[in-house]
Design a protein around this motif. Structure first.
Motif, PDB file in Angstrom:
ATOM      1  N   GLN A   1      27.669  13.277   6.061  1.00  0.00           N
ATOM      2  CA  GLN A   1      26.942  12.469   5.081  1.00  0.00           C
ATOM      3  C   GLN A   1      26.547  11.124   5.677  1.00  0.00           C
ATOM      4  N   ILE A   2      27.441  10.524   6.436  1.00  0.00           N
ATOM      5  CA  ILE A   2      27.132   9.249   7.100  1.00  0.00           C
ATOM      6  C   ILE A   2      25.962   9.437   8.069  1.00  0.00           C
ATOM      7  N   ALA A   3      25.973  10.521   8.824  1.00  0.00           N
ATOM      8  CA  ALA A   3      24.877  10.803   9.761  1.00  0.00           C
ATOM      9  C   ALA A   3      23.558  10.985   9.015  1.00  0.00           C
ATOM     10  N   ALA A   4      23.607  11.636   7.862  1.00  0.00           N
ATOM     11  CA  ALA A   4      22.391  11.828   7.070  1.00  0.00           C
ATOM     12  C   ALA A   4      21.849  10.493   6.569  1.00  0.00           C
ATOM     13  N   ILE A   5      22.747   9.619   6.135  1.00  0.00           N
ATOM     14  CA  ILE A   5      22.326   8.292   5.673  1.00  0.00           C
ATOM     15  C   ILE A   5      21.715   7.507   6.828  1.00  0.00           C
ATOM     16  N   ARG A   6      22.374   7.558   7.965  1.00  0.00           N
ATOM     17  CA  ARG A   6      21.853   6.845   9.137  1.00  0.00           C
ATOM     18  C   ARG A   6      20.461   7.358   9.503  1.00  0.00           C
ATOM     19  N   GLY A   7      20.272   8.662   9.483  1.00  0.00           N
ATOM     20  CA  GLY A   7      18.959   9.230   9.774  1.00  0.00           C
ATOM     21  C   GLY A   7      17.915   8.780   8.776  1.00  0.00           C
ATOM     22  N   ALA A   8      18.294   8.723   7.498  1.00  0.00           N
ATOM     23  CA  ALA A   8      17.358   8.291   6.464  1.00  0.00           C
ATOM     24  C   ALA A   8      16.984   6.819   6.637  1.00  0.00           C
TER      25      ALA A   8
ATOM     26  N   GLN B   1      22.082   9.319  -1.330  1.00  0.00           N
ATOM     27  CA  GLN B   1      22.997   9.740  -0.273  1.00  0.00           C
ATOM     28  C   GLN B   1      24.239   8.845  -0.229  1.00  0.00           C
ATOM     29  N   ALA B   2      24.039   7.540  -0.432  1.00  0.00           N
ATOM     30  CA  ALA B   2      25.177   6.615  -0.439  1.00  0.00           C
ATOM     31  C   ALA B   2      26.094   6.899  -1.626  1.00  0.00           C
ATOM     32  N   GLN B   3      25.511   7.220  -2.759  1.00  0.00           N
ATOM     33  CA  GLN B   3      26.326   7.572  -3.925  1.00  0.00           C
ATOM     34  C   GLN B   3      27.109   8.857  -3.672  1.00  0.00           C
ATOM     35  N   ALA B   4      26.474   9.816  -3.021  1.00  0.00           N
ATOM     36  CA  ALA B   4      27.162  11.064  -2.684  1.00  0.00           C
ATOM     37  C   ALA B   4      28.312  10.801  -1.709  1.00  0.00           C
ATOM     38  N   LEU B   5      28.110   9.882  -0.781  1.00  0.00           N
ATOM     39  CA  LEU B   5      29.166   9.514   0.157  1.00  0.00           C
ATOM     40  C   LEU B   5      30.338   8.872  -0.584  1.00  0.00           C
ATOM     41  N   GLU B   6      30.034   7.966  -1.488  1.00  0.00           N
ATOM     42  CA  GLU B   6      31.086   7.324  -2.272  1.00  0.00           C
ATOM     43  C   GLU B   6      31.874   8.365  -3.075  1.00  0.00           C
ATOM     44  N   LYS B   7      31.168   9.286  -3.684  1.00  0.00           N
ATOM     45  CA  LYS B   7      31.825  10.346  -4.455  1.00  0.00           C
ATOM     46  C   LYS B   7      32.717  11.197  -3.551  1.00  0.00           C
ATOM     47  N   ALA B   8      32.196  11.547  -2.383  1.00  0.00           N
ATOM     48  CA  ALA B   8      32.980  12.361  -1.447  1.00  0.00           C
ATOM     49  C   ALA B   8      34.245  11.633  -1.014  1.00  0.00           C
ATOM     50  N   LEU B   9      34.144  10.333  -0.784  1.00  0.00           N
ATOM     51  CA  LEU B   9      35.323   9.555  -0.405  1.00  0.00           C
ATOM     52  C   LEU B   9      36.326   9.499  -1.549  1.00  0.00           C
ATOM     53  N   ASN B  10      35.828   9.295  -2.750  1.00  0.00           N
ATOM     54  CA  ASN B  10      36.713   9.247  -3.916  1.00  0.00           C
ATOM     55  C   ASN B  10      37.411  10.583  -4.159  1.00  0.00           C
ATOM     56  N   GLU B  11      36.727  11.660  -3.835  1.00  0.00           N
ATOM     57  CA  GLU B  11      37.291  12.996  -4.048  1.00  0.00           C
ATOM     58  C   GLU B  11      38.056  13.504  -2.835  1.00  0.00           C
ATOM     59  N   GLN B  12      38.203  12.650  -1.832  1.00  0.00           N
ATOM     60  CA  GLN B  12      38.956  12.958  -0.622  1.00  0.00           C
ATOM     61  C   GLN B  12      38.461  14.232   0.058  1.00  0.00           C
TER      62      GLN B  12
ATOM     63  N   ARG C   1       0.831  -1.211   0.000  1.00  0.00           N
ATOM     64  CA  ARG C   1       0.000   0.000   0.000  1.00  0.00           C
ATOM     65  C   ARG C   1       0.865   1.260   0.000  1.00  0.00           C
ATOM     66  N   ASP C   2       1.965   1.237   0.754  1.00  0.00           N
ATOM     67  CA  ASP C   2       2.856   2.396   0.876  1.00  0.00           C
ATOM     68  C   ASP C   2       4.102   2.274  -0.009  1.00  0.00           C
ATOM     69  N   LYS C   3       4.020   1.433  -1.018  1.00  0.00           N
ATOM     70  CA  LYS C   3       5.178   1.113  -1.855  1.00  0.00           C
ATOM     71  C   LYS C   3       5.877   2.355  -2.402  1.00  0.00           C
ATOM     72  N   GLN C   4       5.144   3.278  -3.000  1.00  0.00           N
ATOM     73  CA  GLN C   4       5.773   4.447  -3.611  1.00  0.00           C
ATOM     74  C   GLN C   4       6.499   5.310  -2.582  1.00  0.00           C
ATOM     75  N   LYS C   5       5.862   5.501  -1.429  1.00  0.00           N
ATOM     76  CA  LYS C   5       6.486   6.302  -0.374  1.00  0.00           C
ATOM     77  C   LYS C   5       7.772   5.629   0.118  1.00  0.00           C
ATOM     78  N   LEU C   6       7.736   4.318   0.281  1.00  0.00           N
ATOM     79  CA  LEU C   6       8.913   3.596   0.751  1.00  0.00           C
ATOM     80  C   LEU C   6      10.020   3.605  -0.308  1.00  0.00           C
ATOM     81  N   LEU C   7       9.642   3.414  -1.565  1.00  0.00           N
ATOM     82  CA  LEU C   7      10.636   3.446  -2.636  1.00  0.00           C
ATOM     83  C   LEU C   7      11.288   4.819  -2.760  1.00  0.00           C
ATOM     84  N   THR C   8      10.516   5.869  -2.525  1.00  0.00           N
ATOM     85  CA  THR C   8      11.077   7.218  -2.542  1.00  0.00           C
ATOM     86  C   THR C   8      12.145   7.353  -1.461  1.00  0.00           C
ATOM     87  N   ARG C   9      11.867   6.827  -0.284  1.00  0.00           N
ATOM     88  CA  ARG C   9      12.852   6.861   0.802  1.00  0.00           C
ATOM     89  C   ARG C   9      14.107   6.067   0.432  1.00  0.00           C
TER      90      ARG C   9
END
Length: 91
Positions: A41-48, A21-32, A6-14
């Motif tokens: 960024q890790i805290a934001a992912i954990r919150g999400a 956010q994980a991709q942004a973290l990977e990019k940030a790590l790659n770019e030092q 029933r809540d599939k779209q809302k959950l998929l959006t999350r």
């Protein structure tokens, strides 16, 4: 209808937001990037992830444990399952 369907779209959006956010973290790590930004960024992912967990857990409790007509034996099994899940998640 199950709450995750029933809540599939809302959950998929999350989930997509967490993925971004994980991709942004990977990019940030790659770019030092500075470690403070990495930690933020890790805290934001954990919150999400916590928000997603809360959403699904709330639906599960309401749908499978708290609704009227659930036999006591089934309710006890569901509560035990939730308890195990929470212990695992909070480690």
């Amino acid at each position: 209808m199950a709450h995750t369907i029933r809540d599939k779209q809302k959950l998929l959006t999350r989930v997509r937001r967490i993925s971004g956010q994980a991709q942004a973290l990977e990019k940030a790590l790659n770019e030092q990037v500075d470690c403070s930004q990495i930690l933020q960024q890790i805290a934001a992912i954990r919150g999400a992830v916590n928000g997603l967990m809360t959403e699904v857990l709330d639906g599960h409790i309401r749908e499978h444990v708290a609704r009227d007509g659930v036999p006591q034996v089934q309710r006890a099994k569901d509560l035990e399952q939730i308890s195990r899940l929470l212990r695992s998640y909070l480690k």
